[in-house]
Design an enzyme around this catalytic site. Structure first.
Site, PDB file in Angstrom:
ATOM      1  N   LYS A   1      10.841  25.704  68.820  1.00 46.74           N
ATOM      2  CA  LYS A   1      11.945  26.002  69.742  1.00 46.74           C
ATOM      3  C   LYS A   1      12.265  27.477  69.591  1.00 46.74           C
ATOM      4  O   LYS A   1      12.550  27.943  68.482  1.00 46.74           O
ATOM      5  CB  LYS A   1      13.171  25.160  69.379  1.00 46.74           C
ATOM      6  CG  LYS A   1      14.434  25.563  70.129  1.00 46.74           C
ATOM      7  CD  LYS A   1      15.577  24.617  69.834  1.00 46.74           C
ATOM      8  CE  LYS A   1      16.876  25.129  70.416  1.00 46.74           C
ATOM      9  NZ  LYS A   1      17.979  24.176  70.266  1.00 46.74           N
TER      10      LYS A   1
HETATM   11  C1  R5P Z   1      20.006  26.513  67.247  1.00 51.69           C
HETATM   12  O1  R5P Z   1      19.957  26.980  66.154  1.00 51.69           O
HETATM   13  C2  R5P Z   1      20.720  25.256  67.451  1.00 51.69           C
HETATM   14  O2  R5P Z   1      19.876  24.162  67.601  1.00 51.69           O
HETATM   15  C3  R5P Z   1      21.680  25.408  68.539  1.00 51.69           C
HETATM   16  O3  R5P Z   1      22.807  24.638  68.333  1.00 51.69           O
HETATM   17  C4  R5P Z   1      21.103  25.109  69.876  1.00 51.69           C
HETATM   18  O4  R5P Z   1      19.889  25.782  70.040  1.00 51.69           O
HETATM   19  C5  R5P Z   1      22.012  25.605  70.876  1.00 51.69           C
HETATM   20  O5  R5P Z   1      21.561  25.324  72.142  1.00 51.69           O
HETATM   21  P1  R5P Z   1      22.123  26.282  73.271  1.00 51.69           P
HETATM   22  O6  R5P Z   1      21.843  27.667  72.810  1.00 51.69           O
HETATM   23  O7  R5P Z   1      21.370  25.906  74.500  1.00 51.69           O
HETATM   24  O8  R5P Z   1      23.593  25.993  73.397  1.00 51.69           O
END
Ligand code: R5P
Length: 274
Positions: A180
């Site tokens: 990711k």
């Molecule tokens: C990353 O370190 C974590 O998984 C985050 O909480 C997640 O990636 C956040 O998703 P977004 O940036 O789409 O809110």
């Protein structure tokens, strides 16, 4: 097709996470409270999860959320990508000081389809977080559990191709089954650099429906297997329209305009976006 590189447990769980028919996934990230507390959109986390769970392919979340925020009748309805690192909070500037927080046995007991580990390449805690990843992979491989590596980006790191490719390639080398990372210019080069390991794109801070849909579109067109968005879905005023628009882009190769039409279909006329 026989894949000599994957064992059956890993393959089975990968097929639960990434749709094996189209090789795409819409993962919903709702793991933010592990360091942000009750952030916007997650103050009633049970309600947010209950509302959005039917529309995602996989939920990335935490042990506490699985225990407390998934309705009993929804347990097992979608594969869980269980976050297994943490140990810091937004009250400290340096967020990279993470350790493993959940054992592989606990992940198995919770029927996790995969486990997620953040790595902070280039940070003060780079080595510790890479070792978190390799240790978890050592444990998870024993039981056929895929590990997703999150290339977390510290404040001083540029979200560009050079940095994100470096971080992603290190995760692949450690043995991560899914990576990711963040979207960047020339993203297809990053995908190529870690092929055949599947890549999902993180959403980042809330932007706007057209911008978030465009990022989802650009990501899959560049070769990502999908997205793992959080705030751009659950912080939007129209979260169901948003996740349905993203699903249309990821699974049906819809354009941004077509996805925006889907988004608008869930809004009253006065609120529709161009
Ligand atoms: C990353 O370190 C974590 O998984 C985050 O909480 C997640 O990636 C956040 O998703 P977004 O940036 O789409 O809110």
């Amino acid at each position: 097709m026989v894949n000599a590189y994957l064992d059956i447990g890993i393959q089975s769980r990968m097929n639960r996470i990434i749709n094996s028919k189209d090789n795409r996934v819409v993962m919903l990230a709702i793991d933010h409270p592990y360091f942000q507390g009750p952030t916007t959109g997650l103050r009633n986390m049970s309600n947010t999860i209950t509302t959005l769970l039917p529309y995602c392919d996989c939920l990335m979340t935490t042990r506490g959320a699985v225990r407390s925020n998934i309705a009993p009748e929804d347990v097992g309805s979608k594969p869980i990508m269980l976050r297994v690192t943490g140990g810091n909070s937004v009250l400290f500037d340096e967020l990279s000081d993470e350790k493993l927080t959940v054992t592989i046995k606990e992940a198995i007991r919770m029927d996790a389809a995969g486990v997620a580990v953040s790595v902070y390449i280039g940070s003060a805690n780079q080595q510790q977080t890479i070792i978190n990843l390799t240790e978890m992979i050592n444990h998870a491989d024993e039981y056929g559990i895929p590990v997703l590596a999150v290339t977390a980006v510290g404040k001083n790191m540029a979200r560009n191709l050079r940095y994100l490719s470096l971080a992603s390639r290190i995760c692949q080398d450690a043995g991560a089954r899914i990576i990711k990372t963040y979207y960047c210019e020339e993203f297809s080069k990053l995908v190529d650099a870690v092929a055949p390991t599947p890549v999902v794109v993180a959403g980042g801070k809330y932007s706007s429906p057209p911008d978030a849909l465009q990022m989802a579109y650009n990501s899959v067109q560049a070769g990502a297997v999908g997205v793992d968005f959080g705030r751009n879905i659950f912080q939007d005023d129209n979260p169901i329209g948003m996740i349905k628009g993203i699903c249309a882009i990821v699974h049906e190769n819809h354009t941004v305009k077509e996805a925006l039409d889907i988004y608008n279909a869930y809004l009253p006329d006065a609120c529709k976006l161009d």
